[in-house]
Design a protein around this motif. Structure first.
Motif, short mmCIF file in Angstrom:
data_model
loop_
_atom_site.label_atom_id
_atom_site.label_comp_id
_atom_site.label_asym_id
_atom_site.label_seq_id
_atom_site.Cartn_x
_atom_site.Cartn_y
_atom_site.Cartn_z
N SER A 56 1.09 -1.30 -0.01
CA SER A 56 0.06 0.26 0.06
C SER A 56 0.34 1.61 0.18
CB SER A 56 -1.13 0.04 0.95
OG SER A 56 -0.27 0.19 2.46
N TYR A 57 1.81 1.58 0.64
CA TYR A 57 3.08 2.11 0.49
C TYR A 57 3.62 3.09 -0.48
CZ TYR A 57 2.31 3.23 5.61
OH TYR A 57 1.89 3.54 6.50
N ASP A 58 3.62 1.62 -1.99
CA ASP A 58 3.87 1.74 -3.13
C ASP A 58 2.33 2.73 -3.98
OD1 ASP A 58 6.01 1.20 -2.38
OD2 ASP A 58 6.17 -0.85 -3.26
N LEU A 59 1.89 1.19 -3.67
CA LEU A 59 0.56 2.32 -4.39
C LEU A 59 0.05 3.67 -4.06
CD1 LEU A 59 -1.51 1.51 -6.97
CD2 LEU A 59 -2.55 0.24 -4.43
N ILE A 60 -0.32 3.49 -2.83
CA ILE A 60 -0.49 5.04 -1.96
C ILE A 60 0.36 5.69 -1.17
CG2 ILE A 60 -2.65 5.74 -1.36
CD1 ILE A 60 -3.84 3.19 -0.65
N ALA A 61 0.91 6.23 -1.52
CA ALA A 61 2.90 6.44 -1.52
C ALA A 61 1.81 7.44 -0.40
CB ALA A 61 3.87 7.13 -1.86
N PRO A 62 2.24 8.37 1.25
CA PRO A 62 1.12 9.39 1.02
C PRO A 62 1.92 10.67 0.61
CG PRO A 62 3.25 8.13 2.95
CD PRO A 62 2.76 7.84 2.09
N ALA A 63 2.94 10.87 -0.28
CA ALA A 63 3.50 11.67 -0.89
C ALA A 63 2.64 11.64 -2.73
CB ALA A 63 4.92 11.72 -1.30
N LYS A 64 1.82 10.95 -2.84
CA LYS A 64 1.04 10.64 -3.63
C LYS A 64 -0.40 10.89 -3.81
CE LYS A 64 3.95 6.74 -6.01
NZ LYS A 64 4.01 5.41 -6.80
N PRO A 65 -1.36 11.61 -4.70
CA PRO A 65 -2.54 11.23 -4.33
C PRO A 65 -3.93 10.43 -4.34
CG PRO A 65 -2.09 11.78 -6.91
CD PRO A 65 -0.80 11.59 -6.21
N LEU A 66 -4.84 11.02 -3.63
CA LEU A 66 -5.48 9.91 -3.47
C LEU A 66 -6.12 9.32 -4.66
CD1 LEU A 66 -7.17 11.01 -0.22
CD2 LEU A 66 -5.42 8.98 -0.27
N ILE A 67 -6.73 7.61 -4.95
CA ILE A 67 -6.97 7.20 -5.64
C ILE A 67 -8.58 6.41 -5.60
CG2 ILE A 67 -4.78 6.35 -6.79
CD1 ILE A 67 -5.24 3.76 -5.34
N VAL A 68 -8.85 8.25 -4.99
CA VAL A 68 -10.38 7.94 -4.48
C VAL A 68 -11.14 6.78 -6.03
CG1 VAL A 68 -12.56 8.63 -3.56
CG2 VAL A 68 -9.85 9.64 -2.95
N ALA A 69 -11.48 6.48 -6.79
CA ALA A 69 -12.05 6.81 -7.24
C ALA A 69 -11.81 5.40 -8.42
CB ALA A 69 -11.51 6.77 -9.01
N ASP A 70 -10.42 4.68 -7.87
CA ASP A 70 -9.66 3.03 -7.36
C ASP A 70 -10.54 2.81 -6.65
OD1 ASP A 70 -8.92 2.89 -10.70
OD2 ASP A 70 -7.29 3.73 -9.67
N PHE A 71 -10.39 3.61 -5.42
CA PHE A 71 -10.96 2.21 -4.50
C PHE A 71 -12.22 2.82 -3.74
CE2 PHE A 71 -8.60 1.20 -0.75
CZ PHE A 71 -7.40 1.29 -0.50
N SER A 72 -12.79 3.30 -4.74
CA SER A 72 -14.71 2.73 -4.61
C SER A 72 -15.24 2.35 -5.13
CB SER A 72 -14.71 4.30 -5.18
OG SER A 72 -15.40 5.64 -4.26
N THR A 73 -14.43 1.71 -6.28
CA THR A 73 -14.50 0.35 -7.83
C THR A 73 -14.49 -0.13 -7.14
OG1 THR A 73 -14.40 2.21 -10.18
CG2 THR A 73 -13.77 -0.11 -9.89
N LEU A 74 -12.55 -0.89 -6.62
CA LEU A 74 -12.79 -2.13 -5.93
C LEU A 74 -13.62 -2.23 -4.98
CD1 LEU A 74 -10.92 -4.14 -5.17
CD2 LEU A 74 -9.70 -2.52 -4.21
N ALA A 75 -14.39 -0.82 -4.18
CA ALA A 75 -14.77 -1.31 -2.91
C ALA A 75 -16.53 -1.92 -3.47
CB ALA A 75 -15.51 -0.28 -2.22
N VAL A 76 -17.11 -1.73 -4.83
CA VAL A 76 -18.33 -2.04 -4.90
C VAL A 76 -17.85 -3.21 -5.56
CG1 VAL A 76 -20.04 -1.18 -6.92
CG2 VAL A 76 -19.21 0.64 -5.22
N ARG A 77 -17.26 -3.25 -6.74
CA ARG A 77 -17.37 -5.23 -6.30
C ARG A 77 -16.75 -5.92 -5.90
NH1 ARG A 77 -11.52 -5.64 -10.28
NH2 ARG A 77 -10.55 -5.31 -8.62
N THR A 78 -16.10 -5.35 -4.51
CA THR A 78 -15.72 -6.69 -3.71
C THR A 78 -17.32 -6.75 -2.88
OG1 THR A 78 -13.58 -6.30 -2.83
CG2 THR A 78 -14.27 -7.08 -1.32
N LEU A 79 -17.35 -5.60 -2.39
CA LEU A 79 -19.24 -6.40 -1.90
C LEU A 79 -20.42 -6.93 -3.25
CD1 LEU A 79 -20.21 -2.60 -0.44
CD2 LEU A 79 -19.99 -4.61 0.75
N GLY A 80 -19.90 -6.75 -4.26
CA GLY A 80 -21.07 -7.14 -5.23
C GLY A 80 -20.60 -8.71 -5.34
#
Length: 256
Positions: free
Chosen positions: A152-176
């Motif tokens: 997670s520190y490579d994908l969502i490093a503190p210096a990088k912007p948040l990937i809200v869209a990807d997380f939302s997609t993953l959360a919806v897909r995981t719940l489904g």
């Protein structure tokens, strides 16, 4: 080498603890209400100290203002909560399967405390939830959680912007996928219930004077639980395979 920790090292360790603590508070098995909060936070602190030499280079420098410090901490806590919520939400597959089996075997009225839920659930649902947690630790799937924290520190490093869209997609897909998996895990009992109810209806039509309900109710429980017991091995294998696939996605550092 200084015999004491510098302000930058304390800041970096605290930032690590903010994300890891939020994740561990939601991890299946570790983040349950029956595990004392002190134990969970101690584990998060220990993991933060272990991972500091590995991911310390991705952490930002100590901000000059208090507002920036609070902003960084809130950001890391939100990222940790998002990761933990995705891993925890897949456990709803076992809850869904348990509720379906309970309804089809007329045992839905049998309620008990479920460690994964705030409110009581059916006994079969609580049993399947505990089975899922046991399989996670028995198959060392929790090791993949640690790999996911590092990635997670490579994908969502503190210096990088948040990937809200990807997380939302993953959360919806995981719940489904978790809901679909729950229905698939309960499929043997669903098929049995369909055939049994059709047979009971035919008997009621052929022999109207026969009290079908009094004969069908105990048979539904007995045969339904028998089918459930026979399919329990396959149920556990399918669940842990799917869950390990999700954990590998998180450990591999990909959300797509």
């Amino acid at each position: 080498m200084e015999p004491y920790a510098t302000a930058q090292q304390v800041w970096a360790a605290g930032l690590l603890f903010a994300r890891l603590g939020a994740v561990i508070m939601l991890l299946p098995g570790i983040g349950e209400s029956y595990v004392p909060a002190r134990v969970r936070l101690s584990l998060a602190l220990l993991i933060a100290l272990v991972l500091f030499p590995i991911v310390g280079h991705t952490l930002p420098a100590l901000p000059p203002t208090l507002g920036s410090v609070v902003g960084w901490i809130i950001r890391e806590v939100l990222v940790g909560l998002a990761i933990g919520a995705v891993l925890r939400s897949f456990m709803t597959a076992m809850v869904t399967a348990g509720e379906i089996v309970s309804m089809q075997t007329t045992l839905g009225f049998s309620q008990t405390a479920n460690p994964m839920q705030a409110s009581p659930g059916s006994t079969i649902s609580a049993f399947l939830t505990l089975l899922g947690i046991t399989l996670i630790f028995a198959t060392n799937t929790h090791h993949l959680f640690i790999g996911g924290l590092v990635s997670s520190y490579d994908l969502i490093a503190p210096a990088k912007p948040l990937i809200v869209a990807d997380f939302s997609t993953l959360a919806v897909r995981t719940l489904g996928q978790s809901f679909l998996l729950g229905v698939q895990l309960a499929a043997p009992v669903l098929v049995f219930a369909l055939i049994f109810n059709l047979a009971s209806g035919l008997v009621a039509r052929v022999m109207p004077s026969f009290q079908v309900y009094f004969a069908a109710a105990p048979l539904s429980v007995l045969l339904g639980l028998s089918v459930f017991a026979l399919s329990l091995g396959v149920l556990g294998t399918v669940f842990i395979d799917r869950y390990r696939a999700l954990a590998r996605v998180m450990a591999g550092g990909t959300l797509g």
